[in-house]
Design a protein around this motif. Structure first.
Motif, PDB file in Angstrom:
ATOM      1  N   PHE A 254     -16.591 -20.329  -6.471  1.00  0.00           N
ATOM      2  CA  PHE A 254     -15.169 -20.655  -6.575  1.00  0.00           C
ATOM      3  C   PHE A 254     -14.617 -20.237  -7.932  1.00  0.00           C
ATOM      4  O   PHE A 254     -15.106 -20.674  -8.963  1.00  0.00           O
ATOM      5  CB  PHE A 254     -14.975 -22.164  -6.370  1.00  0.00           C
ATOM      6  N   LYS A 255     -13.601 -19.375  -7.916  1.00  0.00           N
ATOM      7  CA  LYS A 255     -12.945 -18.975  -9.148  1.00  0.00           C
ATOM      8  C   LYS A 255     -11.897 -20.016  -9.524  1.00  0.00           C
ATOM      9  O   LYS A 255     -10.974 -20.290  -8.765  1.00  0.00           O
ATOM     10  CB  LYS A 255     -12.279 -17.610  -9.006  1.00  0.00           C
ATOM     11  N   LEU A 256     -12.058 -20.597 -10.699  1.00  0.00           N
ATOM     12  CA  LEU A 256     -11.131 -21.612 -11.172  1.00  0.00           C
ATOM     13  C   LEU A 256      -9.859 -20.938 -11.696  1.00  0.00           C
ATOM     14  O   LEU A 256      -9.947 -20.033 -12.535  1.00  0.00           O
ATOM     15  CB  LEU A 256     -11.778 -22.435 -12.284  1.00  0.00           C
ATOM     16  N   PRO A 257      -8.697 -21.343 -11.233  1.00  0.00           N
ATOM     17  CA  PRO A 257      -7.450 -20.735 -11.718  1.00  0.00           C
ATOM     18  C   PRO A 257      -7.289 -20.939 -13.222  1.00  0.00           C
ATOM     19  O   PRO A 257      -7.528 -22.028 -13.739  1.00  0.00           O
ATOM     20  CB  PRO A 257      -6.359 -21.487 -10.939  1.00  0.00           C
ATOM     21  N   ASP A 258      -6.887 -19.882 -13.924  1.00  0.00           N
ATOM     22  CA  ASP A 258      -6.773 -19.941 -15.381  1.00  0.00           C
ATOM     23  C   ASP A 258      -5.855 -21.061 -15.844  1.00  0.00           C
ATOM     24  O   ASP A 258      -6.167 -21.775 -16.811  1.00  0.00           O
ATOM     25  CB  ASP A 258      -6.257 -18.604 -15.923  1.00  0.00           C
ATOM     26  N   ASN A 259      -4.717 -21.223 -15.169  1.00  0.00           N
ATOM     27  CA  ASN A 259      -3.767 -22.253 -15.615  1.00  0.00           C
ATOM     28  C   ASN A 259      -4.342 -23.655 -15.473  1.00  0.00           C
ATOM     29  O   ASN A 259      -4.098 -24.530 -16.308  1.00  0.00           O
ATOM     30  CB  ASN A 259      -2.445 -22.130 -14.865  1.00  0.00           C
ATOM     31  N   ILE A 260      -5.144 -23.876 -14.425  1.00  0.00           N
ATOM     32  CA  ILE A 260      -5.774 -25.187 -14.221  1.00  0.00           C
ATOM     33  C   ILE A 260      -6.824 -25.441 -15.308  1.00  0.00           C
ATOM     34  O   ILE A 260      -6.929 -26.542 -15.854  1.00  0.00           O
ATOM     35  CB  ILE A 260      -6.419 -25.277 -12.826  1.00  0.00           C
ATOM     36  N   VAL A 261      -7.612 -24.402 -15.637  1.00  0.00           N
ATOM     37  CA  VAL A 261      -8.639 -24.517 -16.677  1.00  0.00           C
ATOM     38  C   VAL A 261      -7.994 -24.873 -18.014  1.00  0.00           C
ATOM     39  O   VAL A 261      -8.467 -25.761 -18.742  1.00  0.00           O
ATOM     40  CB  VAL A 261      -9.443 -23.208 -16.801  1.00  0.00           C
ATOM     41  N   LYS A 262      -6.902 -24.211 -18.339  1.00  0.00           N
ATOM     42  CA  LYS A 262      -6.230 -24.447 -19.622  1.00  0.00           C
ATOM     43  C   LYS A 262      -5.608 -25.840 -19.679  1.00  0.00           C
ATOM     44  O   LYS A 262      -5.675 -26.513 -20.713  1.00  0.00           O
ATOM     45  CB  LYS A 262      -5.169 -23.368 -19.855  1.00  0.00           C
ATOM     46  N   ILE A 263      -5.015 -26.284 -18.583  1.00  0.00           N
ATOM     47  CA  ILE A 263      -4.439 -27.635 -18.536  1.00  0.00           C
ATOM     48  C   ILE A 263      -5.539 -28.680 -18.694  1.00  0.00           C
ATOM     49  O   ILE A 263      -5.401 -29.653 -19.443  1.00  0.00           O
ATOM     50  CB  ILE A 263      -3.671 -27.854 -17.218  1.00  0.00           C
ATOM     51  N   TYR A 264      -6.651 -28.457 -17.998  1.00  0.00           N
ATOM     52  CA  TYR A 264      -7.780 -29.382 -18.087  1.00  0.00           C
ATOM     53  C   TYR A 264      -8.308 -29.452 -19.515  1.00  0.00           C
ATOM     54  O   TYR A 264      -8.649 -30.528 -20.024  1.00  0.00           O
ATOM     55  CB  TYR A 264      -8.877 -28.943 -17.119  1.00  0.00           C
ATOM     56  N   GLY A 265      -8.372 -28.288 -20.176  1.00  0.00           N
ATOM     57  CA  GLY A 265      -8.831 -28.250 -21.563  1.00  0.00           C
ATOM     58  C   GLY A 265      -7.925 -29.056 -22.475  1.00  0.00           C
ATOM     59  O   GLY A 265      -8.401 -29.769 -23.369  1.00  0.00           O
ATOM     60  N   ARG A 266      -6.615 -28.946 -22.275  1.00  0.00           N
ATOM     61  CA  ARG A 266      -5.661 -29.706 -23.094  1.00  0.00           C
ATOM     62  C   ARG A 266      -5.837 -31.207 -22.865  1.00  0.00           C
ATOM     63  O   ARG A 266      -5.794 -32.005 -23.808  1.00  0.00           O
ATOM     64  CB  ARG A 266      -4.225 -29.290 -22.754  1.00  0.00           C
ATOM     65  N   ILE A 267      -6.009 -31.586 -21.610  1.00  0.00           N
ATOM     66  CA  ILE A 267      -6.198 -33.001 -21.283  1.00  0.00           C
ATOM     67  C   ILE A 267      -7.464 -33.539 -21.947  1.00  0.00           C
ATOM     68  O   ILE A 267      -7.464 -34.630 -22.533  1.00  0.00           O
ATOM     69  CB  ILE A 267      -6.262 -33.203 -19.751  1.00  0.00           C
ATOM     70  N   CYS A 268      -8.554 -32.761 -21.878  1.00  0.00           N
ATOM     71  CA  CYS A 268      -9.815 -33.185 -22.491  1.00  0.00           C
ATOM     72  C   CYS A 268      -9.668 -33.329 -24.003  1.00  0.00           C
ATOM     73  O   CYS A 268     -10.219 -34.260 -24.599  1.00  0.00           O
ATOM     74  CB  CYS A 268     -10.920 -32.183 -22.169  1.00  0.00           C
ATOM     75  N   SER A 269      -8.902 -32.440 -24.626  1.00  0.00           N
ATOM     76  CA  SER A 269      -8.683 -32.523 -26.069  1.00  0.00           C
ATOM     77  C   SER A 269      -7.891 -33.774 -26.429  1.00  0.00           C
ATOM     78  O   SER A 269      -8.178 -34.441 -27.431  1.00  0.00           O
ATOM     79  CB  SER A 269      -7.940 -31.272 -26.562  1.00  0.00           C
ATOM     80  N   LEU A 270      -6.909 -34.122 -25.617  1.00  0.00           N
ATOM     81  CA  LEU A 270      -6.118 -35.323 -25.860  1.00  0.00           C
ATOM     82  C   LEU A 270      -6.964 -36.583 -25.698  1.00  0.00           C
ATOM     83  O   LEU A 270      -6.867 -37.523 -26.491  1.00  0.00           O
ATOM     84  CB  LEU A 270      -4.925 -35.373 -24.902  1.00  0.00           C
ATOM     85  N   ILE A 271      -7.812 -36.596 -24.671  1.00  0.00           N
ATOM     86  CA  ILE A 271      -8.702 -37.741 -24.446  1.00  0.00           C
ATOM     87  C   ILE A 271      -9.681 -37.885 -25.609  1.00  0.00           C
ATOM     88  O   ILE A 271      -9.976 -38.993 -26.065  1.00  0.00           O
ATOM     89  CB  ILE A 271      -9.471 -37.580 -23.113  1.00  0.00           C
ATOM     90  N   CYS A 272     -10.151 -36.743 -26.119  1.00  0.00           N
ATOM     91  CA  CYS A 272     -11.071 -36.747 -27.258  1.00  0.00           C
ATOM     92  C   CYS A 272     -10.417 -37.380 -28.482  1.00  0.00           C
ATOM     93  O   CYS A 272     -11.037 -38.177 -29.188  1.00  0.00           O
ATOM     94  CB  CYS A 272     -11.520 -35.324 -27.565  1.00  0.00           C
ATOM     95  N   LYS A 273      -9.162 -37.035 -28.734  1.00  0.00           N
ATOM     96  CA  LYS A 273      -8.445 -37.600 -29.872  1.00  0.00           C
ATOM     97  C   LYS A 273      -8.271 -39.104 -29.732  1.00  0.00           C
ATOM     98  O   LYS A 273      -8.371 -39.853 -30.699  1.00  0.00           O
ATOM     99  CB  LYS A 273      -7.074 -36.941 -30.005  1.00  0.00           C
ATOM    100  N   ALA A 274      -8.018 -39.543 -28.503  1.00  0.00           N
ATOM    101  CA  ALA A 274      -7.759 -40.962 -28.269  1.00  0.00           C
ATOM    102  C   ALA A 274      -9.029 -41.800 -28.297  1.00  0.00           C
ATOM    103  O   ALA A 274      -9.027 -42.935 -28.773  1.00  0.00           O
ATOM    104  CB  ALA A 274      -7.043 -41.139 -26.932  1.00  0.00           C
ATOM    105  N   THR A 275     -10.124 -41.237 -27.771  1.00  0.00           N
ATOM    106  CA  THR A 275     -11.365 -42.008 -27.621  1.00  0.00           C
ATOM    107  C   THR A 275     -12.439 -41.648 -28.631  1.00  0.00           C
ATOM    108  O   THR A 275     -13.415 -42.372 -28.766  1.00  0.00           O
ATOM    109  CB  THR A 275     -11.945 -41.806 -26.212  1.00  0.00           C
ATOM    110  N   ARG A 276     -12.261 -40.490 -29.294  1.00  0.00           N
ATOM    111  CA  ARG A 276     -13.253 -39.948 -30.239  1.00  0.00           C
ATOM    112  C   ARG A 276     -14.586 -39.643 -29.567  1.00  0.00           C
ATOM    113  O   ARG A 276     -15.628 -39.585 -30.212  1.00  0.00           O
ATOM    114  CB  ARG A 276     -13.468 -40.903 -31.423  1.00  0.00           C
ATOM    115  N   LYS A 277     -14.564 -39.434 -28.255  1.00  0.00           N
ATOM    116  CA  LYS A 277     -15.753 -39.027 -27.523  1.00  0.00           C
ATOM    117  C   LYS A 277     -15.771 -37.509 -27.393  1.00  0.00           C
ATOM    118  O   LYS A 277     -14.729 -36.881 -27.214  1.00  0.00           O
ATOM    119  CB  LYS A 277     -15.780 -39.673 -26.131  1.00  0.00           C
TER     120      LYS A 277
END
Length: 329
Positions: A254-277
């Motif tokens: 399954f090829k992951l759509p680029d826009n979905i990958v980038k959005i997911y990356g941004r979300i993970c970065s925000l969660i990292c800032k909030a939780t420091r995980k």
């Protein structure tokens, strides 16, 4: 030759030390004293020197009597994207190694940089050593600091006649990946934990080929030049297919759509800032995974006699080493 390798206990270092010994060099390695020695180098016939490239006194002691310095020690952290410690190790540390090498009149200085210090290209037009640096756009201190360290080395060649050249490895695969680092991709694929692949691409090389090129650079190559170490250009779909064939598993289809990958990356970065995980991916890494990062290793093959081992062999050697050492059951 009496050779000192800084930071020689990772994937590249563990293979490089073996290549140096095979070429009958007298080998020393400068390592941080972490209380335990990597199992990949503990049985080698080498001199272990504990010290820190941020400490000029320990560097001075380590380099005394050496003829060649291979500077491989570096912080390779990309999570977090920004950290003063990355810059300190990669820039200040390199400055210290240069200073100590000049003091002791080293005959050859080989700096292990990164292919990311040059703008990547495409399959039709791969990036080369004359391409300008564009990695600043990713906001990764790792990339910026490696480029700054490379500039320090090249400037020392011009201003202080440091007998140096730079090698710039691409994505290395092979045995002795104790962390594991790049081999984590193979372990994840074997365990069927890759849900899909992104639309990007990169350049791969057997770590043995990269190591041999560095050993050859002791006597080959031109002072003040950079050499990209890379042999195989593949998109992620083809790379995973090749890996899966060697591992005898099913590749992700399954090829992951680029826009979905980038959005997911941004979300993970925000969660990292909030939780420091520590996240599995960040916005910076998501962007990198969607782009082409293709390089040419022609110059290194021509001037450093860099071998060109088929990539499936490097994959197999990595896989077999993981099995033998209990990373894969």
């Amino acid at each position: 030759m009496k050779v000192l390798v800084t930071g020689g206990d990772g994937l590249l270092g563990s293979n490089l030390l073996r290549m140096l010994l095979k070429a009958d060099h007298e080998v020393s390695v400068l390592l941080l004293d972490t209380g335990s020695l990597s199992p990949t180098i503990k049985d080698l016939n080498i001199e272990i020197i504990y010290g820190n490239i941020l400490d000029l006194n320990s560097l001075d002691s380590a380099i005394t009597g050496k003829e060649v310095v291979i500077h491989a020690a570096a912080s390779t952290m990309v999570i977090p994207a920004k950290s003063s410690s990355i810059i300190e190790v990669n820039v200040k540390g390199t400055k210290n190694v240069i200073e100590a090498s000049l003091k002791h009149k080293i005959k050859r200085f080989i700096h292990v940089g990164s292919a990311n210090s040059f703008c990547p290209g495409t399959f039709k037009n791969p990036g080369t050593e004359i391409n300008p640096y564009t990695g600043w756009k990713y906001g990764l201190d790792y990339m910026d600091s490696k480029k700054a360290a490379q500039d320090l080395v090249l400037n020392a060649v011009k201003t202080h006649k440091l007998p140096a050249l730079v090698v710039n490895p691409t994505f290395m695969l092979g045995a002795y990946d104790a962390k594991p680092s790049s081999g984590a991709m193979i372990i994840a694929l074997y365990n069927q934990k890759l849900p899909g692949y992104t639309g990007g691409s990169k350049t791969y090389i057997s770590v043995k080929d990269a190591s041999q090129a560095i050993v050859n650079a002791i006597t080959l190559g031109r002072i003040g030049e950079c050499y990209i170490l890379g042999n195989h250009n593949l998109n992620y779909a083809d790379a995973f297919k090749l890996m899966a064939e060697e591992l005898k598993v099913t590749p992700p289809h399954f090829k992951l759509p680029d826009n979905i990958v980038k959005i997911y990356g941004r979300i993970c970065s925000l969660i990292c800032k909030a939780t420091r995980k520590t996240p599995t991916i960040t916005k910076e890494l998501a962007l990198l995974s969607c782009e082409n990062h293709i390089y040419s290793g022609e110059k290194a093959r021509r001037e450093l006699n860099m071998p060109n081992t088929p990539l499936n062999i490097a994959i197999r050697e990595s896989y077999e080493w993981f099995i033998l050492n209990g990373y894969i059951s």
